[in-house]
Design a protein around this motif. Structure first.
Motif, PDB file in Angstrom:
ATOM      1  N   LYS A  46       1.172  -1.055  -0.369  1.00  0.00           N
ATOM      2  CA  LYS A  46      -0.216   0.053   0.157  1.00  0.00           C
ATOM      3  C   LYS A  46       0.749   0.466  -0.175  1.00  0.00           C
ATOM      4  O   LYS A  46       1.478   1.238   0.565  1.00  0.00           O
ATOM      5  N   GLY A  47       0.634   2.500  -0.893  1.00  0.00           N
ATOM      6  CA  GLY A  47       0.859   3.551  -0.415  1.00  0.00           C
ATOM      7  C   GLY A  47       0.334   5.166   0.073  1.00  0.00           C
ATOM      8  O   GLY A  47      -0.617   4.448  -0.344  1.00  0.00           O
ATOM      9  N   ARG A  48       0.657   5.919  -0.295  1.00  0.00           N
ATOM     10  CA  ARG A  48       0.266   7.106  -0.130  1.00  0.00           C
ATOM     11  C   ARG A  48      -0.138   8.039  -1.375  1.00  0.00           C
ATOM     12  O   ARG A  48       0.888   7.601  -2.252  1.00  0.00           O
ATOM     13  N   ILE A  49      -1.348   8.139  -1.487  1.00  0.00           N
ATOM     14  CA  ILE A  49      -1.715   9.765  -3.121  1.00  0.00           C
ATOM     15  C   ILE A  49      -1.326  10.856  -2.472  1.00  0.00           C
ATOM     16  O   ILE A  49      -1.316  11.187  -1.556  1.00  0.00           O
ATOM     17  N   GLY A  50      -0.389  11.488  -3.744  1.00  0.00           N
ATOM     18  CA  GLY A  50       0.436  12.270  -3.047  1.00  0.00           C
ATOM     19  C   GLY A  50      -0.895  13.582  -3.375  1.00  0.00           C
ATOM     20  O   GLY A  50      -1.476  13.763  -3.340  1.00  0.00           O
ATOM     21  N   HIS A  51      -0.886  15.121  -2.263  1.00  0.00           N
ATOM     22  CA  HIS A  51      -1.939  16.561  -2.544  1.00  0.00           C
ATOM     23  C   HIS A  51      -1.799  16.709  -3.948  1.00  0.00           C
ATOM     24  O   HIS A  51      -2.809  16.762  -4.580  1.00  0.00           O
ATOM     25  N   PRO A  52      -0.476  16.456  -4.975  1.00  0.00           N
ATOM     26  CA  PRO A  52      -1.212  17.375  -6.513  1.00  0.00           C
ATOM     27  C   PRO A  52      -2.543  16.410  -6.934  1.00  0.00           C
ATOM     28  O   PRO A  52      -2.775  16.758  -7.732  1.00  0.00           O
ATOM     29  N   HIS A  53      -2.216  15.051  -6.433  1.00  0.00           N
ATOM     30  CA  HIS A  53      -2.923  13.906  -7.199  1.00  0.00           C
ATOM     31  C   HIS A  53      -4.152  13.622  -6.784  1.00  0.00           C
ATOM     32  O   HIS A  53      -5.050  13.035  -7.604  1.00  0.00           O
ATOM     33  N   LYS A  54      -4.419  14.114  -5.732  1.00  0.00           N
ATOM     34  CA  LYS A  54      -5.854  14.043  -5.116  1.00  0.00           C
ATOM     35  C   LYS A  54      -6.845  14.932  -6.178  1.00  0.00           C
ATOM     36  O   LYS A  54      -6.637  16.076  -6.189  1.00  0.00           O
ATOM     37  N   ILE A  55      -8.092  14.790  -6.257  1.00  0.00           N
ATOM     38  CA  ILE A  55      -8.959  15.121  -6.634  1.00  0.00           C
ATOM     39  C   ILE A  55      -9.390  16.534  -5.386  1.00  0.00           C
ATOM     40  O   ILE A  55     -10.385  16.424  -4.299  1.00  0.00           O
ATOM     41  N   THR A  56      -9.949  17.668  -5.434  1.00  0.00           N
ATOM     42  CA  THR A  56     -10.420  18.790  -5.194  1.00  0.00           C
ATOM     43  C   THR A  56     -12.088  18.920  -5.988  1.00  0.00           C
ATOM     44  O   THR A  56     -11.953  18.453  -7.031  1.00  0.00           O
ATOM     45  N   LYS A  57     -12.292  20.022  -4.912  1.00  0.00           N
ATOM     46  CA  LYS A  57     -13.290  20.749  -5.352  1.00  0.00           C
ATOM     47  C   LYS A  57     -13.854  21.254  -6.171  1.00  0.00           C
ATOM     48  O   LYS A  57     -14.568  21.384  -7.359  1.00  0.00           O
ATOM     49  N   GLU A  58     -12.729  22.107  -7.072  1.00  0.00           N
ATOM     50  CA  GLU A  58     -12.379  23.018  -7.608  1.00  0.00           C
ATOM     51  C   GLU A  58     -11.869  22.168  -9.009  1.00  0.00           C
ATOM     52  O   GLU A  58     -12.891  22.816  -9.843  1.00  0.00           O
ATOM     53  N   ASP A  59     -11.403  20.947  -8.704  1.00  0.00           N
ATOM     54  CA  ASP A  59     -10.856  20.083  -9.847  1.00  0.00           C
ATOM     55  C   ASP A  59     -12.478  19.472 -10.389  1.00  0.00           C
ATOM     56  O   ASP A  59     -12.927  19.215 -11.406  1.00  0.00           O
ATOM     57  N   SER A  60     -13.285  18.685  -9.822  1.00  0.00           N
ATOM     58  CA  SER A  60     -14.173  18.221  -9.576  1.00  0.00           C
ATOM     59  C   SER A  60     -15.260  18.650 -10.353  1.00  0.00           C
ATOM     60  O   SER A  60     -15.813  19.316 -11.583  1.00  0.00           O
ATOM     61  N   ILE A  61     -15.452  20.313 -10.038  1.00  0.00           N
ATOM     62  CA  ILE A  61     -16.352  21.267 -10.814  1.00  0.00           C
ATOM     63  C   ILE A  61     -16.131  21.156 -11.946  1.00  0.00           C
ATOM     64  O   ILE A  61     -16.337  22.020 -13.226  1.00  0.00           O
ATOM     65  N   LYS A  62     -15.058  21.780 -12.137  1.00  0.00           N
ATOM     66  CA  LYS A  62     -14.232  21.703 -13.305  1.00  0.00           C
ATOM     67  C   LYS A  62     -14.294  21.182 -14.729  1.00  0.00           C
ATOM     68  O   LYS A  62     -14.829  21.391 -15.393  1.00  0.00           O
ATOM     69  N   TRP A  63     -14.100  19.153 -14.249  1.00  0.00           N
ATOM     70  CA  TRP A  63     -14.169  17.865 -15.046  1.00  0.00           C
ATOM     71  C   TRP A  63     -15.601  18.362 -15.385  1.00  0.00           C
ATOM     72  O   TRP A  63     -16.310  17.925 -16.609  1.00  0.00           O
ATOM     73  N   PHE A  64     -16.800  18.600 -14.463  1.00  0.00           N
ATOM     74  CA  PHE A  64     -18.282  18.782 -14.448  1.00  0.00           C
ATOM     75  C   PHE A  64     -18.469  19.538 -15.860  1.00  0.00           C
ATOM     76  O   PHE A  64     -19.365  19.304 -16.086  1.00  0.00           O
ATOM     77  N   GLN A  65     -17.956  20.764 -15.914  1.00  0.00           N
ATOM     78  CA  GLN A  65     -18.058  21.957 -17.081  1.00  0.00           C
ATOM     79  C   GLN A  65     -17.678  21.718 -18.033  1.00  0.00           C
ATOM     80  O   GLN A  65     -17.522  21.947 -18.930  1.00  0.00           O
ATOM     81  N   ASP A  66     -16.640  20.190 -18.691  1.00  0.00           N
ATOM     82  CA  ASP A  66     -16.133  20.200 -19.701  1.00  0.00           C
ATOM     83  C   ASP A  66     -16.466  19.615 -19.773  1.00  0.00           C
ATOM     84  O   ASP A  66     -17.174  19.592 -20.863  1.00  0.00           O
ATOM     85  N   LYS A  67     -17.025  18.357 -19.333  1.00  0.00           N
ATOM     86  CA  LYS A  67     -17.242  16.994 -19.662  1.00  0.00           C
ATOM     87  C   LYS A  67     -18.689  17.297 -20.259  1.00  0.00           C
ATOM     88  O   LYS A  67     -19.004  16.315 -21.160  1.00  0.00           O
TER      89      LYS A  67
END
Length: 176
Positions: free
Chosen positions: A145-166
């Motif tokens: 098992k490993g940890r996911i780094g902070h830059p790779h985690k999905i934030t609220k802004e990332d998901s909003i941008k994905w929703f608007q683009d997709k």
């Protein structure tokens, strides 16, 4: 210089779509709601039990009160598209969580394209979408098992941008 390349590991995709239909009582209404979810997804739904007794609502502990189903892959995107069409591709800022997931509810399942059946009735349901990036399995696998780094985690802004683009969706600040 060559045009900027996109990193394929940074692309956001739908991990799963959870559709929940809470009836609030066991019995015939719950089995009819399960039949509606089975029509919608083509999968066998799972029943959820009440965690504790609430006398004011008339439910007892361990009584089956809701039904839900988890959909993955292309079918999840297709059902999500139908659900967002009902909401006219408009979500609120509060629909998005800090961990990059979002959810919304619809009032009538017949808006999704399922024919109305008087013996079944009309049920509302909640859609919840979990977004992920490739490589997220590292934190969930059994061996090494490993940890996911902070830059790779999905934030609220990332998901909003994905929703608007997709989906060319609109995110409103507050309810009208």
């Amino acid at each position: 210089m060559a045009e900027e390349k996109k990193n394929p590991m940074r692309e956001i995709k739908v991990d799963k779509l959870i559709i929940n239909c809470c009836v609030g009582e066991s019995g015939d209404r719950l089995t009819r709601a399960a039949r509606v979810l089975e029509q919608l997804t083509g999968q066998q739904p799972v029943f959820s039990k009440a965690r504790y007794t609430l006398r004011s609502f008339g439910i007892r502990r361990n009584e089956k009160i809701a039904v839900h189903v988890t959909v993955r892959g292309e079918k999840a995107l297709e059902i999500l598209e139908r659900g967002l069409k009902v909401k006219e591709y408009e979500l609120l800022q509060g629909n998005f969580s800090d961990t990059g997931n979002f959810g919304f509810g619809i009032n009538e399942h017949i808006d999704l394209g399922i024919r109305y059946d008087p013996t079944t009735g009309i049920y509302g349901m909640d859609f919840f979408v979990c977004l992920t990036r490739p490589g997220a399995r590292v934190s969930r696998r059994k061996i090494h098992k490993g940890r996911i780094g902070h830059p790779h985690k999905i934030t609220k802004e990332d998901s909003i941008k994905w929703f608007q683009d997709k989906f060319e969706g609109v995110v409103l600040a507050k309810a009208l």
